[in-house]
Scaffold this motif. Structure first.
Motif, PDB file in Angstrom:
ATOM      1  N   CYS A 138      -3.633  -3.887  23.920  1.00  0.00           N
ATOM      2  CA  CYS A 138      -4.955  -3.281  23.815  1.00  0.00           C
ATOM      3  C   CYS A 138      -5.930  -3.977  24.760  1.00  0.00           C
ATOM      4  N   THR A 139      -7.129  -3.433  24.840  1.00  0.00           N
ATOM      5  CA  THR A 139      -8.100  -3.918  25.806  1.00  0.00           C
ATOM      6  C   THR A 139      -8.972  -5.018  25.227  1.00  0.00           C
ATOM      7  N   ALA A 140      -9.615  -5.750  26.130  1.00  0.00           N
ATOM      8  CA  ALA A 140     -10.584  -6.780  25.771  1.00  0.00           C
ATOM      9  C   ALA A 140     -11.550  -6.913  26.936  1.00  0.00           C
ATOM     10  N   PRO A 141     -12.785  -7.299  26.677  1.00  0.00           N
ATOM     11  CA  PRO A 141     -13.753  -7.396  27.777  1.00  0.00           C
ATOM     12  C   PRO A 141     -13.537  -8.649  28.610  1.00  0.00           C
ATOM     13  N   ARG A 146     -17.602 -10.934  27.084  1.00  0.00           N
ATOM     14  CA  ARG A 146     -17.882 -10.308  25.788  1.00  0.00           C
ATOM     15  C   ARG A 146     -19.393 -10.138  25.605  1.00  0.00           C
ATOM     16  N   HIS A 147     -19.826  -8.896  25.682  1.00  0.00           N
ATOM     17  CA  HIS A 147     -21.235  -8.532  25.527  1.00  0.00           C
ATOM     18  C   HIS A 147     -21.235  -7.108  25.000  1.00  0.00           C
ATOM     19  N   ALA A 148     -21.376  -6.969  23.687  1.00  0.00           N
ATOM     20  CA  ALA A 148     -21.111  -5.683  23.039  1.00  0.00           C
ATOM     21  C   ALA A 148     -21.875  -4.505  23.653  1.00  0.00           C
ATOM     22  N   PRO A 149     -23.194  -4.613  23.891  1.00  0.00           N
ATOM     23  CA  PRO A 149     -23.882  -3.453  24.490  1.00  0.00           C
ATOM     24  C   PRO A 149     -23.339  -3.086  25.865  1.00  0.00           C
ATOM     25  N   ALA A 150     -23.104  -4.102  26.710  1.00  0.00           N
ATOM     26  CA  ALA A 150     -22.581  -3.821  28.046  1.00  0.00           C
ATOM     27  C   ALA A 150     -21.154  -3.284  27.974  1.00  0.00           C
ATOM     28  N   ASN A 151     -20.360  -3.831  27.073  1.00  0.00           N
ATOM     29  CA  ASN A 151     -18.983  -3.354  26.911  1.00  0.00           C
ATOM     30  C   ASN A 151     -18.967  -1.903  26.449  1.00  0.00           C
ATOM     31  N   PHE A 152     -19.857  -1.554  25.533  1.00  0.00           N
ATOM     32  CA  PHE A 152     -19.951  -0.182  25.043  1.00  0.00           C
ATOM     33  C   PHE A 152     -20.335   0.759  26.188  1.00  0.00           C
ATOM     34  N   ILE A 153     -21.339   0.357  26.966  1.00  0.00           N
ATOM     35  CA  ILE A 153     -21.773   1.181  28.089  1.00  0.00           C
ATOM     36  C   ILE A 153     -20.639   1.377  29.083  1.00  0.00           C
ATOM     37  N   SER A 154     -19.893   0.317  29.354  1.00  0.00           N
ATOM     38  CA  SER A 154     -18.779   0.397  30.306  1.00  0.00           C
ATOM     39  C   SER A 154     -17.734   1.406  29.860  1.00  0.00           C
ATOM     40  N   GLU A 155     -17.316   1.323  28.603  1.00  0.00           N
ATOM     41  CA  GLU A 155     -16.325   2.274  28.095  1.00  0.00           C
ATOM     42  C   GLU A 155     -16.881   3.692  28.032  1.00  0.00           C
ATOM     43  N   ALA A 156     -18.140   3.824  27.664  1.00  0.00           N
ATOM     44  CA  ALA A 156     -18.747   5.157  27.588  1.00  0.00           C
ATOM     45  C   ALA A 156     -18.877   5.775  28.972  1.00  0.00           C
ATOM     46  N   ILE A 180     -10.791   3.962  27.661  1.00  0.00           N
ATOM     47  CA  ILE A 180     -11.184   5.372  27.808  1.00  0.00           C
ATOM     48  C   ILE A 180     -10.337   6.319  26.951  1.00  0.00           C
ATOM     49  N   ASN A 181      -9.797   5.806  25.873  1.00  0.00           N
ATOM     50  CA  ASN A 181      -8.882   6.569  25.014  1.00  0.00           C
ATOM     51  C   ASN A 181      -8.740   5.813  23.692  1.00  0.00           C
ATOM     52  N   PRO A 182      -9.337   6.317  22.610  1.00  0.00           N
ATOM     53  CA  PRO A 182      -9.256   5.596  21.330  1.00  0.00           C
ATOM     54  C   PRO A 182      -7.829   5.359  20.847  1.00  0.00           C
ATOM     55  N   ALA A 183      -6.943   6.339  21.006  1.00  0.00           N
ATOM     56  CA  ALA A 183      -5.557   6.171  20.539  1.00  0.00           C
ATOM     57  C   ALA A 183      -4.824   5.133  21.371  1.00  0.00           C
ATOM     58  N   ARG A 184      -5.082   5.108  22.678  1.00  0.00           N
ATOM     59  CA  ARG A 184      -4.435   4.153  23.558  1.00  0.00           C
ATOM     60  C   ARG A 184      -4.734   2.714  23.141  1.00  0.00           C
ATOM     61  N   ASP A 185      -5.921   2.489  22.572  1.00  0.00           N
ATOM     62  CA  ASP A 185      -6.285   1.137  22.155  1.00  0.00           C
ATOM     63  C   ASP A 185      -5.931   0.875  20.692  1.00  0.00           C
ATOM     64  N   LEU A 186      -6.270   1.814  19.812  1.00  0.00           N
ATOM     65  CA  LEU A 186      -6.104   1.580  18.379  1.00  0.00           C
ATOM     66  C   LEU A 186      -4.640   1.586  17.953  1.00  0.00           C
ATOM     67  N   SER A 226      -5.549  -9.859  16.180  1.00  0.00           N
ATOM     68  CA  SER A 226      -5.605  -8.596  16.912  1.00  0.00           C
ATOM     69  C   SER A 226      -7.012  -8.231  17.368  1.00  0.00           C
ATOM     70  N   ASP A 227      -7.976  -9.147  17.242  1.00  0.00           N
ATOM     71  CA  ASP A 227      -9.350  -8.979  17.735  1.00  0.00           C
ATOM     72  C   ASP A 227     -10.010  -7.715  17.176  1.00  0.00           C
ATOM     73  N   TRP A 228      -9.971  -7.586  15.858  1.00  0.00           N
ATOM     74  CA  TRP A 228     -10.554  -6.396  15.231  1.00  0.00           C
ATOM     75  C   TRP A 228     -12.069  -6.334  15.363  1.00  0.00           C
ATOM     76  N   SER A 229     -12.727  -7.451  15.617  1.00  0.00           N
ATOM     77  CA  SER A 229     -14.181  -7.428  15.773  1.00  0.00           C
ATOM     78  C   SER A 229     -14.603  -6.642  17.014  1.00  0.00           C
ATOM     79  N   TYR A 230     -13.729  -6.549  17.996  1.00  0.00           N
ATOM     80  CA  TYR A 230     -14.027  -5.780  19.216  1.00  0.00           C
ATOM     81  C   TYR A 230     -13.500  -4.348  19.137  1.00  0.00           C
ATOM     82  N   ALA A 231     -12.564  -4.076  18.244  1.00  0.00           N
ATOM     83  CA  ALA A 231     -11.787  -2.838  18.271  1.00  0.00           C
ATOM     84  C   ALA A 231     -12.634  -1.567  18.157  1.00  0.00           C
TER      85      ALA A 231
END
Length: 234
Positions: free
Chosen positions: A122-125, A128-138, A184-190, A207-212
């Protein structure tokens, strides 16, 4: 139901080839160890291309809950079929990850770093910066669906479409993937993250669920916006 098995099979193939190339590059004593980012992005692009070729004629080759939900949101896919597709995609991704674990079985024990083992699944940033990571994936997912919708508006020679889709995924990986690994794919990561949590992988860590939640939610937000934007503009 044919579309269920098509999406399950196609997503499993996607993960076998996609996570497989990551495993080959990252795990110790693989012949492709340290082959680098270019190999990973090309491997993932070819994984998408071949998976769409494999099942596209049956199910459309979504292989991605963000694609399914985005198409349904703009009226190009029936909402009644969405649960079937999402379940098939998640199960297929889980199965594909299990096959990657089995294929590289001796290499898990030979690889000392738990984070490296997790990165196969699975992916990891990078930072680690949640807002920036969210923007990147979006943003990556926005471009994916904007691009897929644009591709769908063109007529190609028979059989050429999946190659163009693969080129789109390659471009996203090369240009935008360095920040979060471009799930860029929820199933690919989850699906693979669940496999990592459940499989008896030698020397694994958490499994780094805090980022998942980011590679699950952000692609859906970006994909829905991308499909809507293309429809509004064109």
């Amino acid at each position: 139901m044919p579309v269920f098995w098509a999406e399950l099979t196609g997503t499993a193939l996607l993960i076998v080839l996609g996570d497989g190339v990551v495993a080959g590059v990252l795990l110790r004593h693989s012949k492709s160890e340290n082959a680098g980012w270019i190999v990973i992005t090309i491997g993932w692009a070819l994984a998408v291309t071949l998976a769409v070729y494999a099942v596209g004629s049956v199910s459309g080759g979504h292989l991605n809950p963000a694609v399914t939900l985005a198409l349904a949101s703009v009226g190009e896919f029936a909402w009644a079929q969405v649960p079937t597709y999402l379940l098939a995609q998640l199960l297929g991704a889980f199965l594909g990850a299990c096959l990657v674990w089995l294929h590289y079985l001796p290499h898990w024990r030979a690889t000392p770093d738990p984070a490296t083992k997790l990165a196969v699944f699975c992916t990891a940033p990078a930072l680690r910066h949640a807002p920036a990571n969210f923007i990147s994936e979006a943003l990556g997912s926005f471009i994916l669906l904007f691009g897929l919708t644009a591709i769908g508006a063109h007529r190609f020679a028979e059989g050429l479409g999946p190659l163009v889709v693969g080129a789109l995924v390659l471009a996203i990986g090369l240009s935008l993937g360095g920040t979060t690994g471009y799930a860029i794919n929820p199933a690919r990561d989850l699906g693979p993250r669940l496999a990592h949590a459940l499989l008896p992988i030698a020397g694994k860590g958490g499994s780094d669920w805090s980022y998942a939640w980011i590679p699950v939610l952000a692609p859906i937000v970006g994909a829905v916006a991308g499909a809507a934007a293309h429809r509004a503009l064109f």
